[in-house]
Each structure stands twice: as C-alpha cells, then as structure tokens.
Motif scaffolding. Structure first.
Motif, mmCIF file in Angstrom:
data_model
loop_
_atom_site.group_PDB
_atom_site.id
_atom_site.type_symbol
_atom_site.label_atom_id
_atom_site.label_comp_id
_atom_site.label_asym_id
_atom_site.label_seq_id
_atom_site.Cartn_x
_atom_site.Cartn_y
_atom_site.Cartn_z
ATOM 1 N N ASN A 26 0.816 -1.213 0.000
ATOM 2 C CA ASN A 26 0.000 0.000 0.000
ATOM 3 C C ASN A 26 0.850 1.263 0.000
ATOM 4 O OD1 ASN A 26 -2.591 -1.327 0.243
ATOM 5 N ND2 ASN A 26 -1.920 -1.895 2.295
ATOM 6 N N LEU A 27 2.144 1.119 -0.163
ATOM 7 C CA LEU A 27 3.059 2.249 -0.124
ATOM 8 C C LEU A 27 3.045 2.994 -1.456
ATOM 9 C CD1 LEU A 27 5.088 3.534 1.795
ATOM 10 C CD2 LEU A 27 6.826 1.978 0.923
ATOM 11 N N SER A 28 3.225 4.292 -1.404
ATOM 12 C CA SER A 28 3.275 5.107 -2.620
ATOM 13 C C SER A 28 4.605 4.909 -3.338
ATOM 14 C CB SER A 28 3.120 6.588 -2.248
ATOM 15 O OG SER A 28 4.229 7.003 -1.456
ATOM 16 N N GLY A 29 4.676 5.378 -4.561
ATOM 17 C CA GLY A 29 5.933 5.312 -5.317
ATOM 18 C C GLY A 29 7.044 6.066 -4.614
ATOM 19 N N ALA A 30 6.718 7.229 -4.031
ATOM 20 C CA ALA A 30 7.727 7.996 -3.278
ATOM 21 C C ALA A 30 8.164 7.233 -2.036
ATOM 22 C CB ALA A 30 7.169 9.362 -2.897
ATOM 23 N N GLY A 31 7.274 6.475 -1.447
ATOM 24 C CA GLY A 31 7.621 5.656 -0.286
ATOM 25 C C GLY A 31 8.573 4.540 -0.662
ATOM 26 N N VAL A 32 8.330 3.915 -1.810
ATOM 27 C CA VAL A 32 9.230 2.871 -2.303
ATOM 28 C C VAL A 32 10.600 3.487 -2.595
ATOM 29 C CG1 VAL A 32 9.674 1.221 -4.163
ATOM 30 C CG2 VAL A 32 7.372 1.434 -3.217
ATOM 31 N N THR A 33 10.608 4.659 -3.205
ATOM 32 C CA THR A 33 11.865 5.357 -3.487
ATOM 33 C C THR A 33 12.604 5.680 -2.198
ATOM 34 O OG1 THR A 33 10.925 6.308 -5.492
ATOM 35 C CG2 THR A 33 12.874 7.391 -4.585
ATOM 36 N N TYR A 34 11.884 6.140 -1.181
ATOM 37 C CA TYR A 34 12.499 6.431 0.114
ATOM 38 C C TYR A 34 13.166 5.186 0.685
ATOM 39 C CZ TYR A 34 13.130 7.688 4.979
ATOM 40 O OH TYR A 34 13.684 7.903 6.214
ATOM 41 N N LYS A 35 12.518 4.047 0.567
ATOM 42 C CA LYS A 35 13.088 2.804 1.098
ATOM 43 C C LYS A 35 14.354 2.404 0.341
ATOM 44 C CE LYS A 35 9.354 0.655 3.444
ATOM 45 N NZ LYS A 35 9.649 -0.497 4.237
ATOM 46 N N VAL A 36 14.404 2.665 -0.954
ATOM 47 C CA VAL A 36 15.615 2.397 -1.729
ATOM 48 C C VAL A 36 16.742 3.317 -1.252
ATOM 49 C CG1 VAL A 36 16.671 2.514 -4.032
ATOM 50 C CG2 VAL A 36 14.388 1.530 -3.745
ATOM 51 N N VAL A 37 16.448 4.606 -1.107
ATOM 52 C CA VAL A 37 17.445 5.568 -0.620
ATOM 53 C C VAL A 37 17.896 5.188 0.792
ATOM 54 C CG1 VAL A 37 17.780 7.988 0.069
ATOM 55 C CG2 VAL A 37 16.642 7.446 -2.089
ATOM 56 N N GLN A 38 16.962 4.800 1.628
ATOM 57 C CA GLN A 38 17.272 4.392 3.005
ATOM 58 C C GLN A 38 18.209 3.177 3.006
ATOM 59 O OE1 GLN A 38 13.956 2.754 5.258
ATOM 60 N NE2 GLN A 38 14.542 4.060 6.995
ATOM 61 N N ALA A 39 17.940 2.199 2.176
ATOM 62 C CA ALA A 39 18.796 1.016 2.105
ATOM 63 C C ALA A 39 20.192 1.374 1.600
ATOM 64 C CB ALA A 39 18.163 -0.042 1.193
ATOM 65 N N PHE A 40 20.267 2.248 0.612
ATOM 66 C CA PHE A 40 21.551 2.706 0.095
ATOM 67 C C PHE A 40 22.339 3.422 1.192
ATOM 68 C CE2 PHE A 40 24.264 5.972 -1.716
ATOM 69 C CZ PHE A 40 24.949 5.288 -2.708
ATOM 70 N N CYS A 41 21.670 4.313 1.909
ATOM 71 C CA CYS A 41 22.329 5.074 2.971
ATOM 72 C C CYS A 41 22.776 4.164 4.114
ATOM 73 C CB CYS A 41 21.419 6.182 3.484
ATOM 74 S SG CYS A 41 21.217 7.512 2.282
ATOM 75 N N ASN A 42 21.962 3.180 4.455
ATOM 76 C CA ASN A 42 22.361 2.212 5.482
ATOM 77 C C ASN A 42 23.598 1.441 5.040
ATOM 78 O OD1 ASN A 42 20.323 2.925 7.227
ATOM 79 N ND2 ASN A 42 18.970 1.258 6.609
ATOM 80 N N ARG A 43 23.634 1.061 3.781
ATOM 81 C CA ARG A 43 24.763 0.281 3.250
ATOM 82 C C ARG A 43 26.064 1.065 3.312
ATOM 83 N NH1 ARG A 43 28.764 -1.834 1.965
ATOM 84 N NH2 ARG A 43 29.184 -3.241 0.258
ATOM 85 N N TYR A 44 25.987 2.384 3.039
ATOM 86 C CA TYR A 44 27.189 3.210 2.975
ATOM 87 C C TYR A 44 27.335 4.145 4.185
ATOM 88 C CZ TYR A 44 27.712 1.284 -1.628
ATOM 89 O OH TYR A 44 27.881 0.405 -2.674
ATOM 90 N N ASN A 45 26.648 3.808 5.271
ATOM 91 C CA ASN A 45 26.746 4.556 6.537
ATOM 92 C C ASN A 45 26.509 6.058 6.370
ATOM 93 O OD1 ASN A 45 27.372 2.238 8.112
ATOM 94 N ND2 ASN A 45 29.445 2.324 7.287
ATOM 95 N N ILE A 46 25.458 6.397 5.642
ATOM 96 C CA ILE A 46 25.050 7.794 5.458
ATOM 97 C C ILE A 46 23.802 8.016 6.295
ATOM 98 C CG2 ILE A 46 24.242 9.511 3.798
ATOM 99 C CD1 ILE A 46 25.721 7.842 1.624
ATOM 100 N N ASP A 47 23.830 9.041 7.131
ATOM 101 C CA ASP A 47 22.676 9.331 7.993
ATOM 102 C C ASP A 47 21.733 10.290 7.279
ATOM 103 O OD1 ASP A 47 20.922 9.643 10.098
ATOM 104 O OD2 ASP A 47 22.186 11.088 11.153
ATOM 105 N N ILE A 48 20.547 9.813 6.941
ATOM 106 C CA ILE A 48 19.561 10.702 6.304
ATOM 107 C C ILE A 48 18.577 11.265 7.325
ATOM 108 C CG2 ILE A 48 19.735 9.701 4.020
ATOM 109 C CD1 ILE A 48 17.113 8.241 4.548
ATOM 110 N N GLY A 49 18.658 10.788 8.562
ATOM 111 C CA GLY A 49 17.786 11.300 9.618
ATOM 112 C C GLY A 49 16.325 11.217 9.219
#
Length: 84
Positions: A26-49
């Motif tokens: 039920n997530l929006s396209g922007a929500g799916v995009t956020y999860k991709v960015v979040q996973a990328f940031c977690n992988r490379y130790n980037i804090d997006i807060g």
C-alpha cells in the motif's frame, strides 16, 4: 515501482513490494523510493535522519494510499511532524 508487475524487465533492477512476501503493497511510489534511498544510505553509513519523510507523507495523501497500514500511518505521522 509500486504497482503489480505482470512481466518483469530483464533490463533493470526491479524493486517492488509486490515481489516480497509481507512487504507494504500500500506504499506510494515515493515511499518505495524512500526505502531504496534508506537502504543505500544504510549500506554506505550515510545518515539521512528524518529528511524526506515529509515528502513520503505528502505522497501517501496525494496518492490516496491506504492509511490502515501501520507503516503508512508511521510515515504520515513522522512526515507531518517534520514538514520542511
């Protein structure tokens, strides 16, 4: 994408909640995009807060997503709390 895919492409990496059991379909396209960015940031130790949660919240409303889903409600709550 955040829609059901009938024929997956072999020319891309497909990220879609419909491909994973128990994922929030039920997530929006922007929500799916956020999860991709979040996973990328977690992988490379980037804090997006809490950055971008406001955009996800607005997309849930504008895309008329199902807010009975607890993850969507959390995105909405924290996103509206952090409007920029």
């Amino acid at each position: 994408d955040h829609h059901l895919i009938n024929t997956p492409s072999t020319h891309c990496v497909l990220i879609n909640p419909f491909n994973t059991e128990g994922a929030n379909t039920n997530l929006s396209g922007a929500g799916v995009t956020y999860k991709v960015v979040q996973a990328f940031c977690n992988r490379y130790n980037i804090d997006i807060g809490d950055n971008y949660l406001d955009l996800v919240a607005m997309s849930l409303v504008s895309d008329v997503c199902d807010l009975s889903n607890i993850e969507n409600r959390a995105f909405l709550y924290f996103g509206l709390k952090n409007l920029n």
